[in-house]
Motif scaffolding. Structure first.
Motif, mmCIF file in Angstrom:
data_model
loop_
_atom_site.group_PDB
_atom_site.id
_atom_site.type_symbol
_atom_site.label_atom_id
_atom_site.label_comp_id
_atom_site.label_asym_id
_atom_site.label_seq_id
_atom_site.Cartn_x
_atom_site.Cartn_y
_atom_site.Cartn_z
ATOM 1 N N ALA A 28 0.770 -1.051 -0.097
ATOM 2 C CA ALA A 28 -0.039 -0.041 0.028
ATOM 3 C C ALA A 28 0.884 1.333 -0.045
ATOM 4 O O ALA A 28 0.683 2.146 -0.684
ATOM 5 N N ALA A 29 2.113 1.127 0.874
ATOM 6 C CA ALA A 29 2.847 2.398 1.015
ATOM 7 C C ALA A 29 3.683 2.658 -0.723
ATOM 8 O O ALA A 29 3.475 3.754 -0.894
ATOM 9 N N GLU A 30 3.706 1.620 -1.108
ATOM 10 C CA GLU A 30 4.328 1.642 -2.504
ATOM 11 C C GLU A 30 3.335 2.238 -3.650
ATOM 12 O O GLU A 30 3.794 2.973 -4.426
ATOM 13 N N ARG A 31 2.330 1.830 -3.402
ATOM 14 C CA ARG A 31 1.321 2.254 -4.410
ATOM 15 C C ARG A 31 0.941 3.787 -4.247
ATOM 16 O O ARG A 31 0.885 4.617 -5.261
ATOM 17 N N ALA A 32 0.668 4.042 -3.158
ATOM 18 C CA ALA A 32 0.524 5.445 -2.581
ATOM 19 C C ALA A 32 1.747 6.486 -3.262
ATOM 20 O O ALA A 32 1.526 7.796 -3.677
ATOM 21 N N MET A 33 2.882 5.760 -2.738
ATOM 22 C CA MET A 33 4.016 6.514 -3.427
ATOM 23 C C MET A 33 4.125 6.918 -4.612
ATOM 24 O O MET A 33 4.783 7.725 -5.324
ATOM 25 N N ALA A 34 3.861 5.652 -5.565
ATOM 26 C CA ALA A 34 3.923 5.649 -7.216
ATOM 27 C C ALA A 34 2.876 6.963 -7.562
ATOM 28 O O ALA A 34 3.309 7.570 -8.663
ATOM 29 N N VAL A 35 1.807 6.945 -6.949
ATOM 30 C CA VAL A 35 0.911 7.938 -7.469
ATOM 31 C C VAL A 35 1.229 9.309 -7.172
ATOM 32 O O VAL A 35 1.473 10.353 -7.896
#
Length: 311
Positions: A28-35
């Motif tokens: 989840a942290a990686e997905r948020a950071m990707a956005v």
């Protein structure tokens, strides 16, 4: 293939990927950071802002609060700086949001944690404002008229939606609720929403209440900040604040002036430039000089974003 250049989003750096990563393979942290990284790169000029919604579509079924906060922050900024494109952005936002809104619905479940409840409130509010989903607005009005309490996050979204699409009758009701509220939470929720009503008369009324000290000095800065980012009447708000600046600056808490001026980030249209910069040059805020400088820098970023969106 490379999935992320920042494992679990622990690094203090940005990464740039040519296309949306595969969300199922990221935390989840990686997905948020990707956005968030994609939006930062967009603001820096590395991507066309009109393509952000296509990138975000990879996360449309996500149920993580931080991911949607990043998506909605970007969409909200584009809507803020280029309201002329609202119909285009609303259609994009509706497509992005319809799945998660349908999945979460309006009522919390026994298994919901706090982040899920907050996500429900955030996407419902966005669906009825950014996306102008008529069914969401209609349900919000029904719940507000019926005084049907649900969950704090949902109740907050209902108040936001009713105000954002409200008229004189709703405005009068909100003002009565502020005056007669039995709890600070209800009072503050409806007070902050007074800055969301769309028509000019409502904006003028709230500005009058600020200038006449009907609004308490500890609340006025936050309302002014919202009015400076009003979708339709921000130039009116700016002129009113500038004309009464000396009085406001003498009455409001000195440490609140710089926070109030965060609203200048939204003053990017031709009806206010370059008056904003001249005014801020002539009226420095010693107690918050660094913060005001950051607001002005962000305003310039938003001006460039507006130009690219309207190009």
């Amino acid at each position: 293939p490379l999935l992320t250049g920042n494992a679990d989003a622990t690094g203090f750096h940005r990464t740039s990927l040519p296309a949306a990563p595969r969300p199922a393979l990221l935390t989840a942290a990686e997905r948020a950071m990707a956005v968030d990284d994609r939006w930062a790169a967009t603001l820096a000029g590395h991507h066309d802002p009109a393509t952000f919604a296509d990138f975000a579509a990879a996360f449309a079924t996500d149920l993580d609060l931080a991911v949607w906060q990043a998506v909605l922050r970007a969409l909200g900024t584009m809507d803020l700086v280029a309201p002329e494109r609202h119909e285009i952005l609303a259609a994009e936002a509706r497509s992005l949001l319809e799945g998660v809104v349908h999945h979460l619905g309006w009522e919390p479940t026994a298994n919901d944690d706090d982040r899920t409840r907050r996500l429900r409130g955030a996407v419902l509010a966005a669906a009825g404002t950014l996306a102008d989903d008529p069914s969401v607005v209609t349900e919000a009005r029904r719940r507000w008229t019926a005084s049907d309490p649900s969950d704090p996050a949902v109740d907050g979204a209902v108040v936001t939606l009713v105000a954002s699409h409200g008229g004189p009758e709703e405005r009068d009701a909100f003002r009565r609720l502020v005056n007669e509220a039995e709890s600070a939470q209800v009072e503050q929720r409806h007070l902050r929403a007074l800055a969301l009503f769309p028509d000019r008369t409502a904006v003028e009324a709230l500005l009058g209440e600020v200038h006449d000290s009907v609004v308490r000095t500890q609340d006025a800065p936050f309302l002014v900040r919202s009015l400076l980012a009003h979708p339709h009447h921000r130039a009116l708000a700016w002129r009113s604040i500038a004309d009464r600046w000396d009085d406001l600056a003498s009455r409001l808490p000195s440490n609140s002036i710089a926070r109030m001026l965060e609203g200048v980030r939204a003053l990017v249209g031709p009806e206010v430039a370059p008056d904003v910069d001249r005014f801020l040059d002539d009226h420095p805020v010693p107690q918050g000089a660094l913060m005001v400088a950051q607001h002005r820098e962000r305003r310039m970023v938003n001006i460039r974003l507006r130009e690219r969106l309207l190009d």
